[in-house]
Scaffold this motif. Structure first.
Motif, short mmCIF file in Angstrom:
data_model
loop_
_atom_site.label_atom_id
_atom_site.label_comp_id
_atom_site.label_asym_id
_atom_site.label_seq_id
_atom_site.Cartn_x
_atom_site.Cartn_y
_atom_site.Cartn_z
N LEU A 76 0.85 -1.15 -0.05
CA LEU A 76 -0.06 -0.06 0.13
C LEU A 76 0.92 1.10 -0.03
O LEU A 76 0.55 2.20 -0.67
CB LEU A 76 -0.87 0.02 1.05
CG LEU A 76 -2.21 0.38 1.25
CD1 LEU A 76 -2.90 0.21 0.30
CD2 LEU A 76 -2.91 0.60 2.61
N PHE A 191 -6.43 -0.14 -2.68
CA PHE A 191 -6.86 -1.38 -2.09
C PHE A 191 -6.51 -2.57 -2.79
O PHE A 191 -6.26 -3.45 -2.33
CB PHE A 191 -8.54 -1.19 -1.62
CG PHE A 191 -8.93 -2.53 -1.22
CD1 PHE A 191 -9.74 -3.17 -1.94
CD2 PHE A 191 -9.02 -2.66 0.14
CE1 PHE A 191 -10.24 -4.64 -1.26
CE2 PHE A 191 -9.44 -3.82 0.73
CZ PHE A 191 -10.03 -4.73 0.00
N ASN A 192 -6.84 -2.31 -4.21
CA ASN A 192 -6.87 -3.58 -5.07
C ASN A 192 -5.51 -4.08 -5.29
O ASN A 192 -4.98 -5.22 -4.99
CB ASN A 192 -7.19 -3.18 -6.63
CG ASN A 192 -7.18 -4.24 -7.48
OD1 ASN A 192 -7.89 -5.32 -7.58
ND2 ASN A 192 -6.43 -4.11 -8.63
#
Lengths: 289, 333, 254
Positions: A76, A191-192
């Protein structure tokens, strides 16, 4: 003979399971964001190493969950500060970036944990075979299959039934429309990406229990993952699943008859698919061109 | 009206003059390299390596920089050139130029065949399939032990002295002489590439890069032209591979894998992939850096990785891109 | 022109279905050589789909397209361009980072059969340059030939795009909303160019337009489409008086 066949089929399924887990993560990231994540294999290795590091403190089961999450969070951060800048640009750049990151991560792992294989201990009861006749069904291997099935099943359920999952699927088809509908595209991509990395990290923990931990342990899974995506059809997650299982099974079965060619079989399948149905088994015309 | 025309002519001739000057400077540097490279702490073979990898990067750039197509499997053809030359020298001939031609042809022909398979797709798909190609050849090179020497690579051959009539040019023992041999090959390739890029065909490639739809609606058959660019690119990359094998008297299976492909790409991007000479500059920097770092430590890959990351994030147009205005690059050759 | 009755372009009962959506339904149009035909209609009438089929972007679901007597329905874009059909787009499709001269040059070279030539003689270069100059003169872009097309004004960009189309030595010009998004001055400039090409140089032109002043000023004949079907066809005077056309437009502007 039947036993040997079963052994190889089971082996093939295990291999296929790993291919699937890795390829799905790659595919998720590729489909939504157009990024070819060359560093995926290193995330696998990092997952293994993180699990190794935390296991003495929190035990195997917790490590199984914690390590992929940690790696996903790391992913992230990377997405936020590096990959995000490249979305509008030619896919070349994200490919080069992840390529470079792979080098950096590998050397980092080498310097922290060394090049020699590190053993990753799994709970005792998992190592025993479940039956004497099917000796190859060690608890651990069955366990791995179970985890993969749960993870993949969970992923598909998530994509189908949760809001976030639907948005990801919609975004894969038409990101502009999704954004116009008010969805936070940046958050979605982040997020993906983290989700894809989570899968890589999980693969790493599982693999660590089977093989010893090495900085380059993910390398051997990268190419098959690519091939799985190509065979299944770029842009199609079910296709990736199918592709991974197919090439895994093929590898397992071919090993029985012609061991030396077992590594080549995935490329042969890829060549056949390219010649006969270039868009892949479940790919759609026009995806990713 | 006539005043305007002659003003344009003067500007054009001034531009032509600076181009000639730049070309002359580049060739001067290349021609004298064996002499000054030692003074900078280098050695002749290093210069030869720069030329070879520079050629590979420039050949790759025919596709990337000028046609706008990203192939990530060019190492496959580099490797084919290397092994082709190696086989030729080991089994068929004593002539180094012939071996180079053999390697070039092998890479070119296979490039033509494989290229036909993939030109209908573009973008990410194309990149991924070309990656896979490279790995296939890597795999073949490693496994087919008996023929290719497997993991150890192809050995047992070496470049042979040239017999030009009464003279013997010992490129085998004299590193400097081999450098000039490579430079001659490089020159031929560079001149050919330059001519092609400035020709109407070259213009169609740039058109495809700039706006594929418009190119199609101008009557340019896109797939055919991309395939041709791909083949040309493979031919010159294979030539580089052949020269590389003759440099080391050794064909390395890792020449095939995606690390090598990545290296070729980063050299082109680092130097500036919108310019003709950019990849050569990128190759020079990369080779020198790699040589320096690997002599100091075993773990130097992270530095290479760092270069990738920095270039992508901060110098996407490469070093020469910092100086070039957008449209001008199309004419730099 | 040729004085015969053979039309330059014939659309015979053409339809286009996208799944269950019918974008164009049984439209027939005939354009004579040397004519300027305007295709108009409210938004969603199917005009661009219509154009896309003529230029070969995608094939019709039914019907045929005949160009100068030849049935071209199955031909690709490139094949149609080679037969003399040139097109411009609603959003200008040019090579923004190349100069005007370079933009036009590619068309000239392709039309001259040189697209696969990897080497040019001096004579050929001179011929190409002369042709480029001629086209630049025609489109009044001579003074801007060394500027990057991307930096030009909207009107000049459109002129450059038309120049590129002219380079192909077309027998038919398809112009998709050539004055889209332009102000007074630029509309005047582009319309003037089109008029010159049509009146002074005899080009056959089919154009999609929303600006009625341009349409009524330039067109020999007007075809009106509405919701995929042919609503009316005739001279500007006839169309202006046509009640159904007025209703279609008034209804649309609600």
């Amino acid at each position: 003979m039947a036993q040997e066949l079963l052994f190889n089929i089971f082996n093939g399924l295990i291999i296929g399971a790993f291919y699937v887990l890795m390829a799905l993560g790659l595919s998720l990231i590729l489909n939504l964001s157009g990024v070819i994540n060359f560093a995926h294999g290193t995330f696998l290795a990092l997952g293994g190493y993180v699990a190794y590091t935390v296991e003495p403190y929190i035990g195997f089961w917790a490590a199984l969950l914690v390590a992929p999450v940690v790696i996903a969070l790391f992913g992230l951060v990377l997405e936020r500060f590096m990959i995000r800048r490249l979305y509008g640009r030619d896919p070349l750049y994200s490919l080069l970036l992840t390529f470079g990151l792979a080098y950096i991560f590998q050397d980092f792992m080498r310097s922290v944990w060394g090049s020699n294989g590190l053993p990753f201990t799994v709970p005792e009861f998992l190592s025993k075979p479940l039956s004497y006749e099917f000796f190859f069904l060690t608890g651990y291997r069955v366990f791995m299959m179970a985890v993969v099935i749960i993870a993949v099943g969970g992923l598909f359920l998530f994509l189908r039934y949760t809001r976030m999952g639907v948005r990801i699927r919609a975004g894969t088809l038409d990101l502009d429309t999704v954004s116009v509908l008010g969805v936070n595209v940046r958050g979605l991509r982040a997020f993906n990406f983290a989700l894809g990395i989570f899968l890589a990290g999980l693969s790493g923990v599982l693999a660590g229990g089977q093989l010893s931990l090495q900085p380059n342990m993910g390398d051997g899974l990268m190419m098959p993952s690519f091939v799985a995506i190509i065979v299944g059809g770029v842009g199609s997650l079910p296709g990736t699943l199918l592709g991974g299982l197919l090439i895994g099974l093929a590898t397992g079965v071919v090993t029985m008859f012609w061991p030396a060619a077992s590594e080549a079989v995935i490329y042969v399948i890829m060549a056949v698919v390219l010649l006969m149905r270039p868009r892949g088994l479940m790919g759609e015309e026009g995806m990713m061109t | 009206m006539s005043g305007h025309v002659s003003a344009r002519q003067t500007a054009a001739s001034r531009k032509a003059n600076t181009q000639w000057l730049r070309l002359a400077a580049i060739w001067l540097v290349l021609l004298t390299a064996p002499f000054w490279i030692v003074h900078l702490g280098g050695y002749t073979a290093l210069g030869t390596r720069v030329l070879v990898l520079g050629l590979a990067a420039m050949a790759f750039n025919l596709l990337l920089g000028f046609t706008g197509v990203m192939s990530f499997g060019h190492a496959a053809f580099f490797g084919l050139g290397a092994y082709g030359a190696g086989f030729a020298l080991k089994f068929f001939t004593n002539s180094t130029p012939l071996a180079v031609i053999a390697g070039t042809l092998l890479g070119g022909v296979i490039g033509a065949l494989l290229g036909a398979l993939v030109v209908r797709r573009r973008g990410v798909y194309f990149a991924m399939v070309t990656i896979a190609f490279g790995q296939v050849f890597y795999f073949i090179a490693i496994r087919w032990n008996s023929v290719t020497g497997g993991d150890d690579g192809l050995r047992g051959f070496s470049r042979q002295p040239l017999h030009l009539g009464p003279w013997v040019v010992d490129i085998q023992r004299d590193a400097g002489l081999y450098y000039y041999f490579v430079l001659a090959c490089f020159a031929i390739a560079a001149v050919l590439m330059g001519i092609i890029l400035r020709s109407p065909f070259g213009h169609t490639l740039i058109a495809i890069r700039e706006n594929e739809r418009r190119a199609r609606f101008l009557g340019i058959p896109i797939e055919l032209h991309i395939w041709l660019a791909f083949v040309l690119s493979c031919v010159f990359v294979a030539m580089a591979g052949a020269l590389y094998a003759c440099l080391n008297d050794f064909a390395d299976p890792t020449n095939f894998n995606y690390n090598m492909s990545g290296t070729i790409v980063i050299m082109a991007v680092l130097g500036g992939f919108r310019s003709f000479w950019g990849p050569l500059l990128g190759a020079a920097i990369y080779v020198v850096l790699q040589d320096y770092l690997s002599s100091m430590t075993q773990n130097w890959m992270w530095a290479v990785g760092l270069i990738f990351v920095l270039v992508v994030l901060f110098f996407p147009r490469g070093l020469l891109g910092v100086f070039d205005r957008a449209g001008k690059s199309a004419e730099e050759a | 022109m040729n004085g015969t009755n053979k039309p330059m372009l014939e659309i015979r009962n053409v339809s286009k279905h996208f799944g269950s959506l019918v974008a164009v339904n049984g439209v027939s149009v005939s354009v004579a050589s040397g004519e300027l035909r305007a295709v108009i209609g409210p938004n969603g009438a199917g005009k661009t789909t219509f154009f896309n089929m003529i230029s070969g972007f995608f094939p019709p679901t039914a019907g045929d397209i005949v160009f100068d007597g030849e049935v071209i329905t199955a031909l690709t874009v490139t094949q149609r361009v080679n037969r003399g059909m040139a097109r411009t787009f609603q959003i200008t499709e040019i090579f923004p980072e190349l100069t005007v001269r370079e933009n036009v040059r590619i068309g000239v070279e392709v039309a001259g059969g040189m697209r696969l030539h990897m080497w040019v003689s001096r004579a050929e270069t001179a011929r190409v340059n002369a042709e480029i100059d001629r086209i630049l003169e025609l489109t009044r872009l001579g003074s801007k030939s060394e500027r990057l097309v991307g930096e030009l004004s909207h009107g000049d960009q459109r002129a450059a795009e038309i120049a590129m189309a002219l380079a192909l030595k077309p027998r038919l010009l398809l112009l998709d909303e050539p004055t889209a998004g332009m102000g007074e001055q630029e509309t005047y400039q582009v319309a003037g160019l089109i008029r010159r090409l049509h009146r002074d140089h005899g080009y056959t032109v089919v154009l999609i337009e929303h600006d009625m002043r341009v349409v009524f000023n330039l067109a020999d004949q007007i075809t009106v489409l509405d919701q995929g079907t042919l609503l009316a066809q005739g001279t500007p005077a006839e169309i202006a008086a046509n009640a159904a056309v007025q209703a279609a437009y008034l209804g649309d502007s609600e």
